[in-house]
Design an enzyme around this catalytic site. Structure first.
Site, mmCIF file in Angstrom:
data_model
loop_
_atom_site.group_PDB
_atom_site.id
_atom_site.type_symbol
_atom_site.label_atom_id
_atom_site.label_comp_id
_atom_site.label_asym_id
_atom_site.label_seq_id
_atom_site.Cartn_x
_atom_site.Cartn_y
_atom_site.Cartn_z
ATOM 1 N N SER B 26 0.821 -1.204 0.000
ATOM 2 C CA SER B 26 0.000 0.000 0.000
ATOM 3 C C SER B 26 0.864 1.267 0.000
ATOM 4 C CB SER B 26 -0.896 0.008 1.233
ATOM 5 O OG SER B 26 -1.646 1.203 1.262
ATOM 6 N N LEU B 78 -0.785 9.938 4.258
ATOM 7 C CA LEU B 78 -1.983 9.336 3.667
ATOM 8 C C LEU B 78 -2.779 10.260 2.748
ATOM 9 C CD1 LEU B 78 -3.260 7.256 6.728
ATOM 10 C CD2 LEU B 78 -1.884 6.482 4.803
ATOM 11 N N ASN B 133 -5.334 -0.462 7.565
ATOM 12 C CA ASN B 133 -4.062 0.158 7.932
ATOM 13 C C ASN B 133 -4.194 0.710 9.350
ATOM 14 O OD1 ASN B 133 -1.802 1.695 8.261
ATOM 15 N ND2 ASN B 133 -2.080 2.927 6.402
ATOM 16 N N CYS B 136 -0.100 3.278 10.411
ATOM 17 C CA CYS B 136 0.617 4.364 9.749
ATOM 18 C C CYS B 136 1.239 5.281 10.802
ATOM 19 C CB CYS B 136 -0.311 5.181 8.858
ATOM 20 S SG CYS B 136 0.561 6.527 8.040
ATOM 21 N N GLY B 225 12.552 0.419 3.182
ATOM 22 C CA GLY B 225 13.691 0.098 2.329
ATOM 23 C C GLY B 225 14.637 -0.923 2.944
ATOM 24 N N GLY B 251 8.934 -5.293 4.052
ATOM 25 C CA GLY B 251 9.913 -4.431 4.701
ATOM 26 C C GLY B 251 11.260 -4.627 4.044
ATOM 27 N N GLY B 273 7.524 -2.745 -1.473
ATOM 28 C CA GLY B 273 7.178 -1.345 -1.320
ATOM 29 C C GLY B 273 8.162 -0.441 -2.010
ATOM 30 N N THR B 274 9.077 0.094 -1.221
ATOM 31 C CA THR B 274 10.037 1.088 -1.689
ATOM 32 C C THR B 274 10.793 0.680 -2.955
ATOM 33 O OG1 THR B 274 10.267 1.749 0.615
ATOM 34 C CG2 THR B 274 11.971 2.511 -0.888
HETATM 35 C C1 LIG Z 1 5.983 6.549 0.312
HETATM 36 C C2 LIG Z 1 5.290 5.485 1.099
HETATM 37 C C3 LIG Z 1 3.913 5.533 1.305
HETATM 38 C C4 LIG Z 1 3.271 4.568 2.040
HETATM 39 N N1 LIG Z 1 1.908 4.626 2.210
HETATM 40 C C5 LIG Z 1 1.259 3.640 2.886
HETATM 41 C C6 LIG Z 1 -0.150 3.634 3.002
HETATM 42 O O1 LIG Z 1 -0.843 4.496 2.491
HETATM 43 N N2 LIG Z 1 -0.741 2.616 3.699
HETATM 44 C C7 LIG Z 1 -0.011 1.607 4.267
HETATM 45 O O2 LIG Z 1 -0.596 0.702 4.861
HETATM 46 N N3 LIG Z 1 1.325 1.580 4.158
HETATM 47 C C8 LIG Z 1 1.980 2.565 3.478
HETATM 48 N N4 LIG Z 1 3.354 2.524 3.357
HETATM 49 C C9 LIG Z 1 4.101 1.409 3.958
HETATM 50 C C10 LIG Z 1 4.357 0.298 2.950
HETATM 51 O O3 LIG Z 1 3.166 -0.245 2.477
HETATM 52 C C11 LIG Z 1 5.222 -0.808 3.561
HETATM 53 O O4 LIG Z 1 4.550 -1.367 4.652
HETATM 54 C C12 LIG Z 1 6.579 -0.289 4.048
HETATM 55 O O5 LIG Z 1 7.063 0.690 3.175
HETATM 56 C C13 LIG Z 1 7.625 -1.399 4.200
HETATM 57 O O6 LIG Z 1 7.955 -2.010 2.987
HETATM 58 P P1 LIG Z 1 9.188 -1.540 2.037
HETATM 59 O O7 LIG Z 1 10.406 -1.448 2.902
HETATM 60 O O8 LIG Z 1 9.292 -2.597 0.983
HETATM 61 O O9 LIG Z 1 8.824 -0.213 1.487
HETATM 62 C C14 LIG Z 1 4.014 3.504 2.607
HETATM 63 C C15 LIG Z 1 5.387 3.437 2.397
HETATM 64 C C16 LIG Z 1 6.038 4.407 1.660
HETATM 65 C C17 LIG Z 1 7.524 4.311 1.467
#
Ligand SMILES: Cc1cc2nc3c(=O)[nH]c(=O)nc-3n(C[C@H](O)[C@H](O)[C@H](O)COP(=O)(O)O)c2cc1C
Ligand SMILES: Cc1cc2nc3c(=O)[nH]c(=O)nc-3n(C[C@H](O)[C@H](O)[C@H](O)COP(=O)(O)OP(=O)(O)OC[C@H]3O[C@@H](n4cnc5c(N)ncnc54)[C@H](O)[C@@H]3O)c2cc1C
Ligand SMILES: Cc1cc2nc3c(=O)[nH]c(=O)nc-3n(C[C@H](O)[C@H](O)[C@H](O)COP(=O)(O)OP(=O)(O)OC[C@H]3O[C@@H](n4cnc5c(N)ncnc54)[C@H](O)[C@@H]3O)c2cc1C
Ligand SMILES: Cc1cc2nc3c(=O)[nH]c(=O)nc-3n(C[C@H](O)[C@H](O)[C@H](O)COP(=O)(O)O)c2cc1C
Ligand code: FES
Ligand code: FES
Lengths: 264, 316, 316, 264
Positions: B26, B78, B133, B136, B225, B251, B273-274
């Site tokens: 997300s 958000l 969620n 956040c 990241g 993550g 995600g990232t």
């Molecule tokens: C720019 C950005 C926006 C995000 N927005 C949301 C969101 O709207 N809802 C949510 O549940 N998680 C959100 N996340 C969290 C990601 O879904 C994920 O749980 C988190 O980034 C860890 O994964 P990653 O390290 O692969 O990014 C966001 C993350 C990033 C970096």
């Protein structure tokens, strides 16, 4: 918009910590317009630091050679790694990103104001406008003579230009914005394109305030995705009702009406 | 091996069936539109939408992004168009792309989640699951606060389940201690959730020492990241050992190797995600990488590696 | 500026006076001997010893180190020679090097901490402070478990303070939620602690997917290094806003820029851990860097920047 | 032990993913002994990934030219970055680390057994012993012919050597350990030095078990500090009482009596 790995034809030092990188890329040369940018992966394969891509304006396009270039300042680790690349190395980037500038070609007179590395997107604008036989005045303001190298590029165009340095070591002494302030009435029919540090853009907002001037600012914001997906590069824009809404510099910009931008 | 000689990649998280365990996180994939420029996003196990709230949200004051060592701090807050706009404007487009959808929801109160659920009830097209969620770190009300209160996790899950008969995933935070995380997962299960998403971002910050001010408009942000991968993997392992609910582990996943680590530690599916911000086709690459890995090890079904290194009761 | 035109670097954490705010973290500097090959370690604000327990400890099963993206996982498990050996064999050597010492202690129970304190009471030479490691994630008993129980933090602090009249620092974990961290800091203060060290490592893990086994003999380890800096900085900021006790902030500090970030966010001193493994002279470099930074900003005293970005009541 | 930044004279490809890096360093040439290692910072300045230094045995020392070398396999991101370095680049390392081998010079016959990249520390041992006119037999075992390049180095010494490859593509076909097993009675008066993968060292332990053989293993363990400060590189060592204690490979090793090492 395409993900590309292309060859570096040149990574030339233009000044202290200032480089121009020329990249072979028929795709960019065919598809990119003035005001657009690319986003570059600066770290080596397998290495995640730095992870995010770095945005750079398209400085020049030489269609006949399928070559475009970026002009960049070494600021942190991303640009430092870029500066180590050599002719023949490959660079991984995505582009063109953002919106090309929608020129108002009804006008005949254009005033471009660049501060520091903010001149980067203005050079291609200059080339486009002068090739359309427009009257272009390019005002550039720098701290010192470090950017002197760009004059050789400006000389290749039909633009008039004036370079200001704060320390007076090159061109005229003083601030570019002071020049604009003093002469604003002379140029109030011109179309303005401005790019530079926030303080400069704020000063220009003040100068333009209450005047009927049409001015576009090309703005910067820290980015994550570069393609409009993350909402990371938000910038406050005052809409018609005076409400502030957040727009994405990468997808909705990077050019906005300067009077609508909230710089904090 | 199946006929085609390719290992089976489909997984089940309770009632949720995924054609492969690769899910987009997300907030990092918008609604997929931008990414469909690069590949056919219907090949993904699922895409999770940006978290939608009842009303449109402006998000936090810029700047919202700062890059740290192998990590990214964000304080988006958000920003979204609101659930109605999702249903009317965005959903049809995602459906055109044939993507399997997990719809992420965010509310500031139990009541707001209920209203969101009522809005979602009107959706006619098929949605795989809704993800709540509750984690956040970038909003003042709701968000992370919820998942530090396990009883609220249960209450919210119940109120959504009462209205929707779509499977519910609860997304938890790594910012609470493990005890609360485990308790929240149990309460989510009690409330009727089908699965847990783990982890949301870790609270972090950074400072511009030249100008003596925080790098983010909001001061604190969420760290994501590669930097957080070891932490996320430990959380997944710890929760997996409790055998409460199936999990989408996330993550810092950037490569198929990372994805396999999460699967071995007990994630039933993994979230990217990232990494999407840098390698626009990373989703496809990871699907292929996981498949090739299984083949190289002569394993015909991804389910055979899930939880192999945890004390998980493997779901056959 | 002082006469020499150099900014003042000395700081006070309650009763603890440091000639500069640069402290070496426990477990990453041994007792300084190895590092005295590279520079005069008496120039450091203080060195914190490896955590000593009552009896010698073997530590955990190897492998104990795995490197992650910009981070290091360790599962040393507090291998040490025991407090008696410290007092008899190591302490005299450190004293020869004129280093200012913070002695780190680790016990598996309140009783063990009391016995440690009794042993330390016998020390004749000057010790700046003892640091109670209530936050090691790499041991089964004691360690992290303690600082998830604020009342135990208080009890241990009291039992040590009853015996010793050396200042006590309590080292806390980032693995509990913020609520417990804040509560523990308050309890540490109630118990008579002079300062808080924050943070110890974050629980993490990694997997060798080729051989399908954890990278660490102990499965879980503690994550340190640049990867965790944003998290550590957020913890320091959050605790600083509570104005409970002075703090030594640590986690991922590698450069003087990092150190300044921590000071601005409310750390009264900063700790350098993992960076010592790579840049053997990093301590000296950071002292110089901080001093030069202050000079470049025309600030004559490091205390003027401490907590500038937090709601800290600055101690004059 | 010193922190050094020295010039790379050569970074030669010896096989697939196999390189020999020659480094100019009077200090190392003067102070290092066989069995010692250096620890190299593989990432660029300002970049923290990978952060930790990487340990490599000293492969060769050419005192007369002030040059030493390491022989390394590209395994992950650290060694990958090393392989990109070029002649003229600088390499940041610390050394010499660990203990030099305390040779029992009373003996006349030495048997060196290396597996894969484990041959790296054995080459300098060979040179030291042959220069002392000792009888050296070097047994090397590899998967395939990828390490063939090292034969040209062995030819420069007076050692006898036998190369085994598992796939028979080079030298003798079979396992080096099988050769040792079959001929152990011939060599039981020799001093053994062994270095290679854990499975090989375990096999050797089994072969030596119950025999009165004096054998030293040069072992690997993941390291953090490399200088004895972190307790990260622990390896289980059985002491005289049969108790297992943890010793540091970096400071107490890297050579140990092979029969005392616990390999898990
Ligand atoms: C720019 C950005 C926006 C995000 N927005 C949301 C969101 O709207 N809802 C949510 O549940 N998680 C959100 N996340 C969290 C990601 O879904 C994920 O749980 C988190 O980034 C860890 O994964 P990653 O390290 O692969 O990014 C966001 C993350 C990033 C970096
Ligand atoms: C649309 C756009 C066009 C740009 N065009 C140019 C150009 O033509 N030439 C040029 O030299 N620079 C340009 N910049 C700025 C350039 O992107 C930054 O200087 C560069 O990202 C710094 O990276 P770094 O790793 O060296 O610095 P670091 O300070 O280490 O970067 C840390 C983080 O901050 C971001 N960041 C730092 N400075 C800026 C900035 N000014 N704007 C946006 N993000 C920033 C980085 O991308 C990175 O995520 C442009 C920025 C934008 C948004
Ligand atoms: C005393 C000693 C001497 C060595 N001599 C040599 C040599 O002469 N030539 C050579 O090619 N290799 C040698 N090695 C192994 C070499 O250090 C590793 O191959 C290298 O560190 C791998 O780094 P990487 O970043 O490419 O791999 P990655 O897998 O990305 O490394 C991840 C982490 O694991 C560690 N690591 C990985 N493999 C090993 C290993 N086998 N031993 C210890 N740590 C490891 C790395 O240092 C790093 O911290 C030696 C190891 C030790 C301990
Ligand atoms: C190898 C290693 C051993 C450590 N041993 C101890 C210890 O004995 N006692 C303790 O309180 N902290 C110990 N720590 C934690 C550090 O003191 C420090 O809190 C943590 O590493 C964060 O700082 P850094 O990121 O600068 O390393 C250890 C850390 C590492 C990496
Ligand atoms: S950088 Fe992601 S939306 Fe602009
Ligand atoms: S690597 Fe630190 S003690 Fe050996």
């Amino acid at each position: 918009m395409k993900l590309l790995k292309e060859e570096i034809l040149n990574n030339e030092k233009y000044g202290e910590n200032l480089y121009k990188m020329e990249i072979f890329s028929p795709y960019i040369c065919r598809n990119a317009g003035a005001g657009q940018f690319i986003s570059v992966k600066c770290s080596r394969e397998k290495i995640f630091d730095p992870m995010l891509r770095r945005p750079f304006s398209i400085y020049d396009i030489e269609k006949e050679f399928n070559v475009f270039s970026i002009l960049y300042l070494v600021k942190g680790r991303g640009t430092y790694l870029l500066s180590l690349l050599k002719k023949g190395d490959t660079v991984d980037f995505i582009g063109p990103l953002g919106n090309p500038i929608a020129f108002n070609m009804n006008s005949n007179d254009y005033l471009l104001i660049g501060g520091g590395i903010g001149i980067a997107p203005l050079y291609l604008i200059t080339k486009v406008l002068t090739s359309e036989k427009k009257n272009v005045l390019f005002i550039a303001g720098f701290k010192n003579s470090n950017f002197a190298g760009i004059e050789k590029d400006l000389l290749k165009t039909k633009a008039y230009y004036k370079i200001f340095t704060e320390d007076g070591s090159y061109g005229n002494s003083g601030l570019a914005t002071d020049f604009i302030k003093e002469n604003i009435n002379k140029y109030n029919k011109y179309q303005f394109y401005c790019c530079g540090p926030v303080d400069m853009l704020k000063a220009l907002q003040e100068i333009f305030l209450g005047k009927k001037i049409s001015a576009t600012a090309i703005v910067e914001q820290r980015m994550a995705c570069g393609i409009g997906a993350c909402m990371g590069c938000a910038i406050g824009i005052k809409n018609e009702d005076g409400e502030i809404i957040y727009k994405r510099v990468c997808k909705d910009g990077p050019s906005f009406n300067i009077m609508e931008v909230i710089f904090d | 091996m199946t006929e085609s000689n390719k290992p089976n990649l489909s997984v089940r998280l309770g009632e949720i069936n995924l054609k492969n365990p690769i899910v987009m996180c997300s907030g990092t994939f918008a609604n997929g539109l931008e990414y469909s420029n690069f590949y056919d996003i219907s090949e993904l196990g699922a895409i999770t939408t940006k978290s939608y709230s009842l009303k449109c949200k402006d998000g936090n004051k810029p700047p919202r992004i700062w890059e740290t060592a192998c990590g990214v701090l964000n304080s988006i807050g958000l920003q979204n168009d609101g659930i109605e706009s999702f249903i009317n404007d965005h959903l049809p487009k995602i459906k055109d792309m044939n993507a399997d959808i997990i719809l992420s929801l965010f509310g500031e109160s139990c009541e707001e989640f209920r209203e969101l659920a009522l809005a979602v009830k009107k959706i006619k097209t098929n949605i795989l699951a809704v993800e709540l969620n509750l984690s956040c770190p970038n909003v003042e009300k709701g968000g992370m606060i919820f998942c530090s209160m396990p009883e609220v996790v249960e209450k919210i899950t119940i109120s959504v389940k009462e209205i929707l008969n779509i499977p519910v995933i609860v997304k938890l935070s790594p910012n609470t201690g493990d005890t609360i995380m485990i308790e929240s997962a149990k309460r989510a299960k009690n409330g009727g959730a089908e699965a847990i998403s783990l982890i949301n971002t870790l609270v972090g910050t950074a400072v511009d020492i030249e100008n003596i001010k925080p790098r983010l408009g909001n001061v604190l942000g969420g760290l994501s990241g590669p930097a957080i991968k070891p932490i996320a993997l430990a959380k997944v392992y710890t929760l997996s050992n409790e055998n409460i609910l199936p999990m989408i582990g996330m993550g810092g996943i950037c490569t198929w190797n990372d994805a396999v680590e999460f699967l071995l530690m007990g994630a039933n599916a993994i979230g990217i995600g990232t990494a999407n911000f840098v390698e626009y086709c990373v989703g496809l690459k990871i699907i292929k990488g996981v498949s090739d890995y299984l083949e190289s090890k002569d394993i015909d079904d991804v389910n055979k590696i899930i939880g192999k290194l945890s004390n998980k009761q493997i779901i056959k």
